[in-house]
Write an enzyme that holds these catalytic residues in place. Structure first.
Site, PDB file in Angstrom:
ATOM      1  N   SER A   1      -1.546 -83.924  42.094  1.00  0.00           N
ATOM      2  CA  SER A   1      -0.192 -84.873  42.231  1.00  0.00           C
ATOM      3  C   SER A   1      -0.787 -86.407  42.424  1.00  0.00           C
ATOM      4  O   SER A   1      -1.948 -86.423  43.168  1.00  0.00           O
ATOM      5  CB  SER A   1       0.674 -84.541  43.295  1.00  0.00           C
ATOM      6  OG  SER A   1      -0.313 -84.610  44.586  1.00  0.00           O
TER       7      SER A   1
ATOM      8  N   GLU B   1     -10.738 -88.768  52.988  1.00  0.00           N
ATOM      9  CA  GLU B   1     -11.410 -87.697  52.308  1.00  0.00           C
ATOM     10  C   GLU B   1     -12.453 -88.194  51.275  1.00  0.00           C
ATOM     11  O   GLU B   1     -12.362 -89.420  50.947  1.00  0.00           O
ATOM     12  CB  GLU B   1     -10.341 -86.878  51.557  1.00  0.00           C
ATOM     13  CG  GLU B   1      -9.840 -87.654  50.498  1.00  0.00           C
ATOM     14  CD  GLU B   1      -8.435 -86.894  49.882  1.00  0.00           C
ATOM     15  OE1 GLU B   1      -7.946 -85.862  50.526  1.00  0.00           O
ATOM     16  OE2 GLU B   1      -8.005 -87.277  48.660  1.00  0.00           O
TER      17      GLU B   1
ATOM     18  N   HIS C   1      -4.444 -92.047  44.700  1.00  0.00           N
ATOM     19  CA  HIS C   1      -5.509 -91.011  43.947  1.00  0.00           C
ATOM     20  C   HIS C   1      -4.744 -89.804  43.368  1.00  0.00           C
ATOM     21  O   HIS C   1      -3.831 -89.475  43.752  1.00  0.00           O
ATOM     22  CB  HIS C   1      -6.676 -90.558  44.887  1.00  0.00           C
ATOM     23  CG  HIS C   1      -6.299 -89.964  45.897  1.00  0.00           C
ATOM     24  ND1 HIS C   1      -5.740 -90.296  47.079  1.00  0.00           N
ATOM     25  CD2 HIS C   1      -6.248 -88.382  46.156  1.00  0.00           C
ATOM     26  CE1 HIS C   1      -5.582 -89.389  47.905  1.00  0.00           C
ATOM     27  NE2 HIS C   1      -5.869 -88.354  47.256  1.00  0.00           N
TER      28      HIS C   1
ATOM     29  N   ARG D   1       3.323 -87.622  47.800  1.00  0.00           N
ATOM     30  CA  ARG D   1       3.199 -87.353  46.636  1.00  0.00           C
ATOM     31  C   ARG D   1       4.113 -88.045  45.746  1.00  0.00           C
ATOM     32  O   ARG D   1       5.186 -88.369  46.235  1.00  0.00           O
ATOM     33  CB  ARG D   1       3.182 -85.852  46.348  1.00  0.00           C
ATOM     34  CG  ARG D   1       2.275 -84.845  47.045  1.00  0.00           C
ATOM     35  CD  ARG D   1       2.698 -83.539  46.501  1.00  0.00           C
ATOM     36  NE  ARG D   1       1.849 -82.424  47.390  1.00  0.00           N
ATOM     37  CZ  ARG D   1       2.232 -82.235  48.531  1.00  0.00           C
ATOM     38  NH1 ARG D   1       3.265 -82.574  48.880  1.00  0.00           N
ATOM     39  NH2 ARG D   1       1.308 -81.250  49.216  1.00  0.00           N
TER      40      ARG D   1
ATOM     41  N   LYS E   1       5.964 -80.355  43.358  1.00  0.00           N
ATOM     42  CA  LYS E   1       6.136 -80.352  44.830  1.00  0.00           C
ATOM     43  C   LYS E   1       6.979 -81.489  45.439  1.00  0.00           C
ATOM     44  O   LYS E   1       7.213 -82.441  44.525  1.00  0.00           O
ATOM     45  CB  LYS E   1       4.681 -80.359  45.685  1.00  0.00           C
ATOM     46  CG  LYS E   1       3.835 -79.164  45.335  1.00  0.00           C
ATOM     47  CD  LYS E   1       2.556 -78.954  46.106  1.00  0.00           C
ATOM     48  CE  LYS E   1       1.647 -77.898  45.830  1.00  0.00           C
ATOM     49  NZ  LYS E   1       0.255 -77.984  46.578  1.00  0.00           N
TER      50      LYS E   1
HETATM   51  N1  9C2 Z   1      -7.230 -85.507  47.171  1.00  0.00           N
HETATM   52  N2  9C2 Z   1      -7.087 -84.049  47.258  1.00  0.00           N
HETATM   53  C1  9C2 Z   1      -6.517 -83.579  48.363  1.00  0.00           C
HETATM   54  O1  9C2 Z   1      -6.011 -84.376  49.179  1.00  0.00           O
HETATM   55  C2  9C2 Z   1      -6.347 -82.177  48.635  1.00  0.00           C
HETATM   56  O2  9C2 Z   1      -7.313 -81.812  50.083  1.00  0.00           O
HETATM   57  C3  9C2 Z   1      -5.064 -81.461  48.586  1.00  0.00           C
HETATM   58  O3  9C2 Z   1      -5.056 -80.449  49.134  1.00  0.00           O
HETATM   59  C4  9C2 Z   1      -4.383 -81.342  47.350  1.00  0.00           C
HETATM   60  O4  9C2 Z   1      -4.414 -82.793  46.991  1.00  0.00           O
HETATM   61  C5  9C2 Z   1      -3.164 -81.079  47.167  1.00  0.00           C
HETATM   62  O5  9C2 Z   1      -2.709 -81.481  45.904  1.00  0.00           O
HETATM   63  P1  9C2 Z   1      -1.254 -81.252  45.514  1.00  0.00           P
HETATM   64  O6  9C2 Z   1      -0.352 -81.518  46.680  1.00  0.00           O
HETATM   65  O7  9C2 Z   1      -1.051 -79.707  45.343  1.00  0.00           O
HETATM   66  O8  9C2 Z   1      -0.738 -81.637  44.328  1.00  0.00           O
HETATM   67 ZN    ZN Z   2      -5.789 -86.378  48.236  1.00  0.00          ZN
END
Ligand code: 9C2
Ligand code: ZN
Length: 426
Positions: free
Chosen positions: A110, A139, A277, A296, A302
């Site tokens: 997302s 992150e 991002h 998101r 979602k």
């Molecule tokens: N950038 N990455 C993250 O933040 C991951 O740790 C997350 O768990 C994912 O982004 C989750 O993505 P969805 O919500 O399923 O689209």
């Molecule tokens: Zn993320």
């Protein structure tokens, strides 16, 4: 008398989000199976998106010996498992300050951002179902394979050029805001430019489906009839993501507004809280502050929180190269391995990559905090320095290392033996 062991194997937990690679094509599935062969059977049609390692309650990591949750082991002996310095620094005996993951990505994630601490507390208090933590979630992604992602807003001149030459983008944003943006981006007033960027993003994100869907369909057609208008990479990206999420708003707010960042294996990028991002493809190590708060707004089935996202973003705009995080040497290891330290400007985590391409040992001083190590390629041994007991360390194996525990990794051949170790120090 220390009761908690200083080095032991643990078993992480998988998340089967729809965007994960399927079955054995997923590194998450392969690592999970190799680390827990009796209990993990891979379903080839199932997506395996994330392998979680840490003490976040949503997906427990457990000890390999008796499947006691790592969170319980930390809470039973916080001084031994976290170290007093970490407890004092983060004010908690509840868990490890970071969450460490393997992601294996088949489809775009997302379009998202993560809250800072103040916003996380506010969102958790008002909407705990969608925001399970009161913590921020900065992150870092380290590419295991070649990896592509959207990362931060494009430089304003690039956005302006796309607004000037792509009719569907211009129509979605509206001539008034397009003109205001065009005349304002050369000013020296950075805050004013961020406000203009927010206006453009808000028009896109708040457009109704009845408006953006037909424009998205025309946009995709234009990438086929007039690809040089976009440049080949962007034309291909729009078509590829449209195939995954037809006529989605992400084709505008991702493809036309965010940097398309490509990381070669071993390259990394760091995402501050509130940076927009979305990861697009590849396998990565990801480390973050211990939180699962995701805001998101596109390319997802979602829950979308458009108003919160539009309101909270930093609206900083930097070229792609500035989003990358360069690895640094790690002087606290001695031996034959190549060490790369990925050390972002936040307290909760750093990640050390250790790669052997010859037989031999690498000895590490004890770290001033807890760490989790996963083997992602090859095999070797891991042991506490001075101990005779060497544990097998093969692809997929995960280990908890207690603070101050001096360990040694040993490679017994010239085959590549690679591991990633996330750690937090006071
Ligand atoms: N950038 N990455 C993250 O933040 C991951 O740790 C997350 O768990 C994912 O982004 C989750 O993505 P969805 O919500 O399923 O689209
Ligand atoms: Zn993320």
């Amino acid at each position: 008398m220390s009761s908690a062991p200083k080095l032991f194997r643990v078993i992480g937990g998988a998340q089967n989000y729809d965007w994960g690679k399927l079955g054995s094509t997923s590194a998450v599935a392969r690592f999970a199976k190799l680390n827990d062969p009796e209990n993990v059977s891979i379903e080839e049609e199932k997506p395996y998106a994330e392998l979680w390692m840490g003490t976040h309650p949503s997906v427990p990591t457990v000890s390999a010996q008796d499947r006691t949750p790592l969170r319980d082991l930390v809470r039973a002996a916080p001084e031994e498992m976290l170290g007093q310095d970490i407890i004092d620094k983060f004010g908690s005996k509840e868990g490890i300050p970071f969450l460490f993951k393997v992601l294996s990505i088949r489809k775009v994630l997302s379009i998202q951002a993560h809250p800072d601490k103040a916003l996380a507390r506010q969102l958790h208090a008002s909407d705990p179902k969608h925001y399970p933590d009161d913590n921020h979630k900065p992150e870092m992604a380290v590419a295991i394979t070649d990896f592509e992602a959207f990362c931060g807003f494009k430089p304003l001149a690039e956005i302006d050029a796309l607004l000037q030459k792509i009719p569907e983008f211009r129509e979605l944003v509206g001539d008034d805001v397009v003109a205001e943006f065009h005349s304002g981006i050369d000013s020296s007033d950075v805050a004013g430019k961020k406000k203009l960027l927010q206006k453009v993003f808000s028009r896109v994100m708040n457009s109704p489906e009845s408006k953006f869907e037909p424009l998205a369909a025309r946009l995709v057609e234009r990438t086929k009839s007039d690809p040089q208008l976009f440049g080949e990479t962007l034309a291909d990206l729009i078509q590829r993501l449209d195939a995954q999420f037809p006529n989605d708003i992400g084709l505008f707010c991702g493809c036309l507004l965010l940097n398309h960042c490509i990381l070669k294996s071993g390259e990394a990028m760091f995402l501050e809280a509130k940076d927009p991002h979305a990861y697009i493809s590849g396998d990565i190590m990801e480390c973050m502050a211990a939180s699962d708060n995701v805001i998101r707004a596109g390319f997802t089935p979602k829950f979308k929180d458009v108003e919160v996202l539009v309101d909270c973003l930093t609206y900083s705009f930097n070229p792609v190269e500035e989003q990358k995080l360069k690895p640094a040497p790690f002087p606290r290891g001695t031996g034959v391995a190549e060490l790369k330290l990925y050390d972002p400007p936040i307290d909760e985590f750093s990640v050390l990559q250790t790669t052997f391409t010859s037989a031999g040992a690498e000895k590490f001083e004890g770290l001033d905090g807890p760490s989790l190590l996963i083997v992602t390629e090859g095999k070797g041994k891991i042991k506490l320095q001075g101990s005779d007991e060497a544990l097998d360390a093969s692809t997929g194996n995960i280990f908890f290392v207690a603070p101050k525990a001096a360990i040694e990794l040993v490679s017994e051949s010239k085959d590549t033996f690679t591991s990633y170790r996330a750690f937090c120090e006071a």
